[in-house]
Design a protein around this motif. Structure first.
Motif, PDB file in Angstrom:
ATOM      1  N   VAL A 321       0.883  -1.232  -0.027  1.00 41.69           N
ATOM      2  CA  VAL A 321       0.008  -0.135   0.004  1.00 41.69           C
ATOM      3  C   VAL A 321       1.062   1.143  -0.094  1.00 41.69           C
ATOM      4  N   PHE A 322       1.918   1.426   0.837  1.00 45.65           N
ATOM      5  CA  PHE A 322       2.729   2.665   0.847  1.00 45.65           C
ATOM      6  C   PHE A 322       3.425   2.782  -0.359  1.00 45.65           C
ATOM      7  N   ARG A 323       3.925   1.701  -1.233  1.00 49.43           N
ATOM      8  CA  ARG A 323       4.525   1.844  -2.505  1.00 49.43           C
ATOM      9  C   ARG A 323       3.502   2.131  -3.720  1.00 49.43           C
ATOM     10  N   SER A 324       2.386   2.150  -3.361  1.00 47.84           N
ATOM     11  CA  SER A 324       1.403   2.106  -4.525  1.00 47.84           C
ATOM     12  C   SER A 324       1.063   3.607  -4.946  1.00 47.84           C
ATOM     13  N   VAL A 325       0.912   3.744  -6.192  1.00 48.46           N
ATOM     14  CA  VAL A 325       0.729   5.222  -6.558  1.00 48.46           C
ATOM     15  C   VAL A 325      -0.542   5.772  -6.296  1.00 48.46           C
ATOM     16  N   PRO A 326      -1.759   5.204  -6.121  1.00 48.30           N
ATOM     17  CA  PRO A 326      -2.807   5.991  -5.349  1.00 48.30           C
ATOM     18  C   PRO A 326      -2.779   6.536  -4.017  1.00 48.30           C
ATOM     19  N   PHE A 327      -2.200   5.793  -3.176  1.00 40.73           N
ATOM     20  CA  PHE A 327      -1.614   6.095  -1.994  1.00 40.73           C
ATOM     21  C   PHE A 327      -0.877   7.254  -1.878  1.00 40.73           C
ATOM     22  N   LEU A 328       0.200   7.377  -2.645  1.00 37.53           N
ATOM     23  CA  LEU A 328       0.966   8.669  -2.751  1.00 37.53           C
ATOM     24  C   LEU A 328       0.299   9.548  -3.310  1.00 37.53           C
ATOM     25  N   VAL A 329      -0.467   9.486  -4.302  1.00 36.79           N
ATOM     26  CA  VAL A 329      -1.490  10.730  -4.856  1.00 36.79           C
ATOM     27  C   VAL A 329      -2.334  11.419  -3.851  1.00 36.79           C
ATOM     28  N   LEU A 330      -2.937  10.607  -3.188  1.00 39.13           N
ATOM     29  CA  LEU A 330      -3.868  10.933  -2.139  1.00 39.13           C
ATOM     30  C   LEU A 330      -3.153  11.745  -1.048  1.00 39.13           C
ATOM     31  N   LEU A 331      -2.010  11.217  -0.577  1.00 41.51           N
ATOM     32  CA  LEU A 331      -1.372  11.824   0.507  1.00 41.51           C
ATOM     33  C   LEU A 331      -0.739  13.163   0.018  1.00 41.51           C
ATOM     34  N   VAL A 332      -0.077  13.361  -1.137  1.00 38.55           N
ATOM     35  CA  VAL A 332       0.521  14.542  -1.552  1.00 38.55           C
ATOM     36  C   VAL A 332      -0.702  15.402  -1.992  1.00 38.55           C
ATOM     37  N   PHE A 333      -1.678  14.878  -2.638  1.00 39.52           N
ATOM     38  CA  PHE A 333      -2.863  15.993  -2.629  1.00 39.52           C
ATOM     39  C   PHE A 333      -3.548  16.431  -1.488  1.00 39.52           C
ATOM     40  N   GLY A 334      -3.795  15.414  -0.192  1.00 37.02           N
ATOM     41  CA  GLY A 334      -4.346  16.069   0.930  1.00 37.02           C
ATOM     42  C   GLY A 334      -3.375  17.235   1.676  1.00 37.02           C
ATOM     43  N   LEU A 335      -1.892  16.823   1.409  1.00 32.59           N
ATOM     44  CA  LEU A 335      -0.896  17.748   2.007  1.00 32.59           C
ATOM     45  C   LEU A 335      -0.954  19.032   1.202  1.00 32.59           C
ATOM     46  N   THR A 336      -1.162  19.006  -0.096  1.00 30.24           N
ATOM     47  CA  THR A 336      -1.159  20.215  -0.857  1.00 30.24           C
ATOM     48  C   THR A 336      -2.515  20.792  -0.681  1.00 30.24           C
ATOM     49  N   ASN A 337      -3.647  20.238  -0.065  1.00 32.52           N
ATOM     50  CA  ASN A 337      -4.948  20.949   0.232  1.00 32.52           C
ATOM     51  C   ASN A 337      -4.669  21.452   1.567  1.00 32.52           C
ATOM     52  N   PHE A 338      -3.812  20.816   2.408  1.00 29.96           N
ATOM     53  CA  PHE A 338      -3.871  21.267   3.794  1.00 29.96           C
ATOM     54  C   PHE A 338      -2.983  22.599   4.057  1.00 29.96           C
ATOM     55  N   VAL A 339      -1.734  22.673   3.306  1.00 32.09           N
ATOM     56  CA  VAL A 339      -0.743  23.517   3.595  1.00 32.09           C
ATOM     57  C   VAL A 339      -1.252  25.040   3.168  1.00 32.09           C
ATOM     58  N   PRO A 340      -1.986  25.062   2.359  1.00 38.64           N
ATOM     59  CA  PRO A 340      -2.513  26.772   2.167  1.00 38.64           C
ATOM     60  C   PRO A 340      -3.620  27.120   3.226  1.00 38.64           C
ATOM     61  N   GLN A 341      -4.218  26.093   3.399  1.00 40.98           N
ATOM     62  CA  GLN A 341      -5.452  26.679   4.598  1.00 40.98           C
ATOM     63  C   GLN A 341      -4.733  26.701   5.716  1.00 40.98           C
ATOM     64  N   ALA A 342      -3.654  25.840   6.140  1.00 37.26           N
ATOM     65  CA  ALA A 342      -2.894  26.203   7.335  1.00 37.26           C
ATOM     66  C   ALA A 342      -2.263  27.502   7.401  1.00 37.26           C
ATOM     67  N   GLN A 366     -10.734  19.558   8.485  1.00 37.91           N
ATOM     68  CA  GLN A 366     -11.409  20.093   7.467  1.00 37.91           C
ATOM     69  C   GLN A 366     -10.807  19.773   6.024  1.00 37.91           C
ATOM     70  N   SER A 367      -9.755  19.854   5.674  1.00 37.65           N
ATOM     71  CA  SER A 367      -8.902  19.833   4.521  1.00 37.65           C
ATOM     72  C   SER A 367      -8.010  18.710   4.395  1.00 37.65           C
ATOM     73  N   TYR A 368      -7.818  17.647   4.987  1.00 38.70           N
ATOM     74  CA  TYR A 368      -6.940  16.766   4.919  1.00 38.70           C
ATOM     75  C   TYR A 368      -7.477  15.121   5.311  1.00 38.70           C
ATOM     76  N   SER A 369      -7.851  15.172   6.454  1.00 44.46           N
ATOM     77  CA  SER A 369      -8.243  13.750   6.964  1.00 44.46           C
ATOM     78  C   SER A 369      -9.341  13.099   6.187  1.00 44.46           C
ATOM     79  N   PHE A 370     -10.343  13.871   5.587  1.00 45.81           N
ATOM     80  CA  PHE A 370     -11.340  13.468   5.192  1.00 45.81           C
ATOM     81  C   PHE A 370     -10.828  12.266   3.950  1.00 45.81           C
ATOM     82  N   LEU A 371      -9.943  12.621   3.302  1.00 44.34           N
ATOM     83  CA  LEU A 371      -9.349  11.769   2.270  1.00 44.34           C
ATOM     84  C   LEU A 371      -9.098  10.436   2.696  1.00 44.34           C
TER      85      LEU A 371
END
Length: 642
Positions: A321-342, A366-371
């Protein structure tokens, strides 16, 4: 030949259940945004009609940004499928032109991507006929805004997205690097929006937006509500220049993809970018040894062996799971969504404030954990069907492994995924606090709050895992999960949202910097324990119905389940039935006190307000009558006896 490749690839795309599943998901999202204020795409619409031309254009253009991750699946899959399966040599050994091959596959991927946005437009169009929408919020029905948006916004954006993805695919030949490029685009797009917000040169700021959202927003910025309800954005200076520029860039990217496309294996092509391809290194073969007897092992099948097998399976699934592409994509997408709001929390009404831990946790929720909902629901199906999709299930099922090991390892994998996802968000939040000069980090508050919040995602992941096993079909498991979620939404709409039968529901304990959680955690923990016991019983039932080997029929599964459900397992399935009656934590919800829904609370509040007003009026009447001697005791009460 190009048409043959196009027809073959389009047939493969249309046969994929993933295309229709994602298209239905986007269509439902568009339907919800157009029919309710609970879902917002691209910001609120204000006092404009829900089907206004500008609103339709804004929503469909915003979906081209959200759908970039979906278009990546179609484009990268079409261009890299033969290279990943090892069938590219069979194609290119025939007299096939590489441009014909690339043009046919790319055109089919573009048609599949446009089909996604056709269903999005259908969801927006159907939503305006729903009976719960106020007629005052709707304008005249017209298909012109949909056609204009497709021609001016959607089609150029899909062409740009496809050309960029095609260039990444043919140059890297790796789906991982394609997704990394998409993530980089999201990051740059978010950063450019922040940097260009205060740019004095408005024309430059609108030209640098590849999707045209800012150019269209600048065009209609000073329009009145009447103009937004009746007019489409004009192809004037800002919008016309943006569309022309990025249309030319899209054609240039597509031309570069055709020029750089190679048909050979990676590492065997000619010189590229001034570097020679490295020859494949061959490991030396060790000489065979003769005359040395091999050691003989004695197999052991005790409890220790079972737990070692569990740990090995857990480590294998977690690493996958940790090496899979969807997990990495959702992780970085969540962080990308979280950083501007923070980062936006550094000021409150133009006043600088400290990035305290409670604000960081609120931004994470609000912007990260929902993923995590998407992550656990997706990987529940992938983990259950991992061996069967790889066609090695008969080999793994024949191994001397207890029945509980595979399912428990996959459930613990979901727990590890939730914990690592939350840990990554907490580390980024701590980094933002340190960068802002705030050093009171409160790690225990992070750990406690994120652990309490993670219970919901663990329960949802366990439920998805059990439904996959019970359904014995990946897409049927996803359909059952969607049905459960829809049922909970329907129950909430009917004011029957009792926490004892609404899965993973409990009264959320509020947190404050002064008192922490106070005394509210006891009730939340009681309901979390109740649903954890329910999930445990469901997982025990899933273990009994776990398919091993080729005997996957209904009767065979039920007969085998009756054999497996004995002793402690059978009693474990009955735990949630008696816990609400015996537990002190839930006794107040199933005992004497009456549960009140939201509508009953509102109704009682209105009755209370009317009663209060009547008492106030009667009191004022009594006071006025007491002022006269004749009517002093006539209506205000009984005259006391002497």
């Amino acid at each position: 030949m190009t048409f043959e490749f196009f027809r073959f690839e389009l047939r493969e795309q249309l046969r994929s259940p993933l295309l229709w599943l994602l298209a239905a998901l986007f269509a439902l999202l568009a339907f919800g945004a157009a029919s309710s204020d609970a879902i917002q795409i691209g910001g609120s619409i204000g006092n404009v009609h829900r089907n206004a031309p500008v609103v339709i254009a804004t929503w469909m253009t915003a979906f081209t940004l959200l759908g970039m991750l979906i278009v990546t699946i179609f484009v990268a899959g079409a261009l890299l499928r033969d290279f990943e399966l090892g069938t590219s040599e069979l194609f290119f050994a025939s007299p096939i032109g590489k441009r014909q091959y690339l043009a046919g596959r790319f055109a089919a991927a573009m048609v599949a991507s446009l089909l996604l946005y056709v269903l999005v437009a259908l969801g927006l169009f159907v939503a305006q006929f729903m009976p719960w929408i106020d007629e005052a919020r709707l304008g005249p029905v017209s298909l012109v805004p949909y056609a204009w948006t497709f021609a001016v916004m959607v089609l150029p954006n899909v062409l740009f997205t496809g050309a960029l993805l095609a260039l990444l695919a043919v140059t890297t030949r790796s789906i991982l690097w394609v997704y990394i490029g998409v993530i980089a685009f999201f990051v740059l797009y978010a950063v450019s929006g922040t940097l260009l917000r205060d740019l004095d040169d408005v024309r430059l700021a609108t030209l640098l937006d590849p999707l045209g959202l800012r150019a269209m927003g600048r065009t209609v910025r000073y329009w009145s509500a009447e103009e937004r309800n009746s007019r489409l954005p004009e192809m004037a200076s800002y919008l016309w220049a943006n569309r022309a520029l990025w249309g030319a860039i899209s054609l240039a990217l597509l031309g570069a993809a055709f020029a750089l496309f190679r048909t050979g294996r990676p590492g065997t092509s000619a010189r590229r970018w001034g570097r020679r391809a490295k020859a494949e290194r061959q490991d030396p073969v060790a000489p065979a040894r003769h005359g040395i007897p091999a050691p003989r092992g004695i197999p052991r099948f005790d409890t220790r062996t079972a737990w070692r097998q569990f740990l090995r399976q857990l480590r294998f699934d977690t690493a996958g799971v940790f090496r899979s592409v969807p997990f990495l994509v959702l992780l970085v997408f969540g962080l990308t969504n979280f950083v501007p709001q923070a980062l936006d929390l550094s000021t409150l009404y133009d006043t600088p404030v400290w990035p305290v831990t409670s604000q960081m946790l609120q931004a994470l929720q609000q912007s990260y954990s929902f993923l995590l909902v998407i992550v656990v629901l997706f990987y529940a199906g992938e983990l259950v069907w991992k061996e069967r999709d790889a066609k090695i299930d008969e080999v793994t099922d024949a191994m001397p492994v207890p029945d509980w090991v595979p399912l428990l390892a996959k459930f613990c994998t979901l727990v590890a995924v939730v914990a690592s996802f939350q840990l990554a968000g907490a580390l980024v939040a701590v980094g933002i606090q340190l960068s802002g000069g705030y050093t009171n980090l409160e790690p225990l508050t992070y750990a406690r709050t994120l652990a309490v919040d993670s219970v919901f995602y663990v329960l949802m992941g366990g439920l998805a895992l059990a439904l996959q096993v019970l359904g014995n079909n990946k897409f049927l498991g996803y359909a059952l999960l969607i049905a459960v979620l829809a049922l909970q939404i329907a129950l909430e709409a009917m004011d029957t949202q009792h926490s004892l039968y609404s899965f993973a529901a409990w009264p959320n304990a509020p947190y404050s910097d002064m008192n922490g959680y106070g005394h509210f955690l006891a009730g939340q923990f009681a309901f979390q324990a109740y649903w954890a016991l329910f999930l445990g019983a469901l997982l025990l039932l899933s273990t009994a119905l776990w398919v091993r080997g080729v005997g996957g029929g209904r009767r065979q599964r039920l007969a085998l389940a009756r054999q497996r459900l004995r002793g402690a397992a059978r009693w474990g399935c009955r735990l949630p039935s008696w816990w609400p009656c015996s537990s002190p934590g839930a006794g107040s919800c199933s005992g004497t006190p009456t549960y009140a829904t939201n509508s009953s609370i509102r109704r009682r509040s209105s009755i209370g307000r009317r009663a209060t007003s009547e008492i106030t009026n009667s009191t004022s009447t009594c006071r006025s009558r007491r002022s006269s001697p004749a009517g002093r005791w006539s209506t205000c009460g009984r005259r006391p006896s002497r």
